[in-house]
Enzyme design. Structure first.
Site, PDB file in Angstrom:
ATOM      1  CG  HIS A 130     -45.359  38.777 -94.007  1.00 57.52           C
ATOM      2  ND1 HIS A 130     -44.693  38.429 -92.855  1.00 57.52           N
ATOM      3  CD2 HIS A 130     -44.423  39.316 -94.826  1.00 57.52           C
ATOM      4  CE1 HIS A 130     -43.414  38.749 -92.975  1.00 57.52           C
ATOM      5  NE2 HIS A 130     -43.220  39.290 -94.161  1.00 57.52           N
ATOM      6  CG  ASP A 207     -49.985  42.594 -91.906  1.00 53.59           C
ATOM      7  OD1 ASP A 207     -49.496  43.729 -92.038  1.00 53.59           O
ATOM      8  OD2 ASP A 207     -49.364  41.552 -92.162  1.00 53.59           O
ATOM      9  CD  GLN A 210     -45.945  45.351 -98.294  1.00 49.10           C
ATOM     10  OE1 GLN A 210     -45.813  46.243 -99.121  1.00 49.10           O
ATOM     11  NE2 GLN A 210     -44.914  44.743 -97.728  1.00 49.10           N
ATOM     12  CE  LYS A 233     -42.722  45.416 -94.412  1.00 49.96           C
ATOM     13  NZ  LYS A 233     -41.802  44.845 -95.411  1.00 49.96           N
ATOM     14  CB  CYS A 371     -42.271  36.307 -95.281  1.00 49.89           C
ATOM     15  SG  CYS A 371     -40.569  36.570 -94.811  1.00 49.89           S
TER      16      CYS A 371
HETATM   17  N1  PLP Z   1     -46.978  41.878 -92.993  1.00 50.96           N
HETATM   18  C1  PLP Z   1     -46.725  42.136 -94.278  1.00 50.96           C
HETATM   19  C2  PLP Z   1     -47.856  42.132 -95.266  1.00 50.96           C
HETATM   20  C3  PLP Z   1     -45.430  42.410 -94.699  1.00 50.96           C
HETATM   21  O1  PLP Z   1     -45.183  42.686 -95.980  1.00 50.96           O
HETATM   22  C4  PLP Z   1     -44.390  42.400 -93.731  1.00 50.96           C
HETATM   23  C5  PLP Z   1     -42.995  42.628 -94.151  1.00 50.96           C
HETATM   24  O2  PLP Z   1     -42.636  42.380 -95.292  1.00 50.96           O
HETATM   25  C6  PLP Z   1     -44.707  42.150 -92.407  1.00 50.96           C
HETATM   26  C7  PLP Z   1     -46.015  41.886 -92.072  1.00 50.96           C
HETATM   27  C8  PLP Z   1     -43.667  42.167 -91.345  1.00 50.96           C
HETATM   28  O3  PLP Z   1     -43.173  43.464 -91.173  1.00 50.96           O
HETATM   29  P1  PLP Z   1     -41.938  43.756 -90.214  1.00 50.96           P
HETATM   30  O4  PLP Z   1     -40.835  42.800 -90.631  1.00 50.96           O
HETATM   31  O5  PLP Z   1     -41.582  45.181 -90.471  1.00 50.96           O
HETATM   32  O6  PLP Z   1     -42.388  43.490 -88.822  1.00 50.96           O
END
Ligand code: PLP
Length: 413
Positions: A130, A207, A210, A233, A371
């Site tokens: 992401h 990260d 998900q 999430k 993203c």
């Molecule tokens: N990393 C992953 C794999 C994501 O799916 C997302 C959000 O879709 C993020 C990071 C960023 O999360 P946040 O916008 O809640 O900070």
């Protein structure tokens, strides 16, 4: 719409009854919410806990002597302790943030400020990341003369592990990797890769944005130095996240932001910083959200993880099977280990048009690059339509989605 509970040991009907929004209608049709990778829906108990805080317990934390402030402080620190236990960590290793994005920015900028990286060092990312796990590292790399290396992805949407192994070298200083791809659903062998990073003395960050809404994650088993997730999430509120970091690293890292809470003593000549985890929590935190983050995790863990996994895999298999049968539809990402996410393109049909047609039927899906622009480029596409499922989705919903999708495609062609 009735839920199909018979083939699953998970009591999906009961779970759905705890989430009021799932009974909503959209444009006169029952909501079929398949945008869970963007954010999950919230159970009544989570919303109640938020209301309770503002209606009965609202006060600022940590510096108050009065009862309300003590209660709010206690509730927030209880939540931290719960999350620490859940993750197999120490309370001082749990830092409340705005979300995954802020957590990754915190690690990248604090390590850089603390001169952890040497010029010429490498940061290893992957094509599945992401943007939140790409851009903070690019910013640090530009400032500190570091090189970004990228683990390639196979046509199936899996990390190329042989290439990954070859890319990890004594020059690697950080391996920052998603646990599960939001765009394709690929579940990465993070434990293995984290161990490879450790072998060469590199740090690792996972990260987990998900992961938390689908599975249990334990820091001791994972072995990573840092782990980040967003509460929204995983059935919790927006604007709240957690950074786990090893205490011995966090201790040596400089603060991310300055302000109240993160200090021991402020003098114009010199300021001294608070102990962990408060050193990294400048300013008034998202108190209600931080309290309720634990509530959301408790709600999720009230269901057996095996039952959740089994149900979600059934949803994934049914969706994959039904979508594969649609002429001209190509699923992007067919990894062996997948979270319940189906991303696809349809020949001659734009994904935005599909989403509009599905919305008319009450079906919420997400379209675009998710993203993950480098990943889209890797597959030679600008975006996909993505249906992402959660434990409260039903096989009936999957079937309805597949039927409506087929109809929309036929109309749009
Ligand atoms: N990393 C992953 C794999 C994501 O799916 C997302 C959000 O879709 C993020 C990071 C960023 O999360 P946040 O916008 O809640 O900070």
């Amino acid at each position: 719409m009735t839920s199909t509970t018979a083939i699953s040991p998970l009591h999906v009907g009961h779970i759905r009854s705890q989430i009021p929004i799932l009974s909503r209608e959209i444009k006169g049709k029952p909501l079929v919410y398949l945008d869970n990778a963007a954010t999950t829906q919230k159970p009544q108990c989570v919303v109640d806990a938020l209301c309770h805080y503002y209606l009965q317990a609202n006060a600022n934390v940590h510096r108050g002597i009065h009862t309300l402030s003590e209660e709010a402080t206690h509730a927030m620190e209880q939540s931290r302790h719960f999350l620490a236990d859940y993750l197999g960590a120490l309370p001082e290793e749990i830092i409340f943030t705005k979300g995954t994005t802020e957590a990754i920015n915190l690690v990248a900028s604090s390590l850089a400020k603390g001169k952890w990286f040497r010029p010429g060092g490498q940061i290893l990312l992957s094509y599945l990341e992401h943007h939140a796990n790409i851009v903070p590292w690019q910013m640090v790399a530009e400032q500190h003369g570091l090189e970004i290396k990228v683990i390639p992805v196979t046509d199936q949407g899996e990390l190329d592990l042989a290439a990954c192994r070859a890319l990890i070298s004594p020059n690697t200083q950080m391996v920052a990797l998603g646990h599960t791809s939001n765009a394709l659903g690929t579940v990465n062998p993070v434990r293995e890769i984290v161990a490879w990073a450790r072998e060469v003395g590199a740090l690792s960050l996972v990260d987990g944005a998900q992961a938390m809404g689908h599975t249990r994650v334990n820091m001791t088993q994972l072995g990573a130095d840092f782990f980040a997730f967003s509460a929204h999430k995983a059935f919790g509120p927006t604007g709240v996240g957690v950074l786990y970091g090893r205490a011995n690293l966090l201790d040596r890292m400089p603060p991310y932001q300055g302000g109240g809470e993160m200090i021991t003593e402020v003098r114009f000549e010199k300021t001294t910083y608070n102990t962990l985890p408060f050193k990294f929590e400048a300013g008034t935190p998202h108190i209600s959200g931080n309290i309720v983050a634990a509530e959301a995790v408790k709600w999720f863990t009230a269901h057996a993880p095996e039952a959740v996994a089994q149900h979600e895999q059934q949803l994934l298999q049914r969706a994959t099977h039904r979508l594969e049968a649609i002429d001209g539809l190509r699923i992007i990402g067919q990894a062996k280990h997948k979270a319940p996410v189906v991303s696809f393109v349809v020949e001659g049909v734009h994904h935005h048009d599909l989403a509009i047609m599905l919305d008319i039927e009450g079906i919420a899906v997400r379209t675009g690059h998710h993203c993950t622009q480098p990943l889209m480029e890797r597959f030679g596409i600008t975006g996909t339509t993505r249906a992402s499922f959660s434990l409260y989705n039903t096989l009936d919903e999957v079937d309805f989605f597949a039927d409506m999708l087929k109809r929309a495609i036929n109309k749009l062609r």
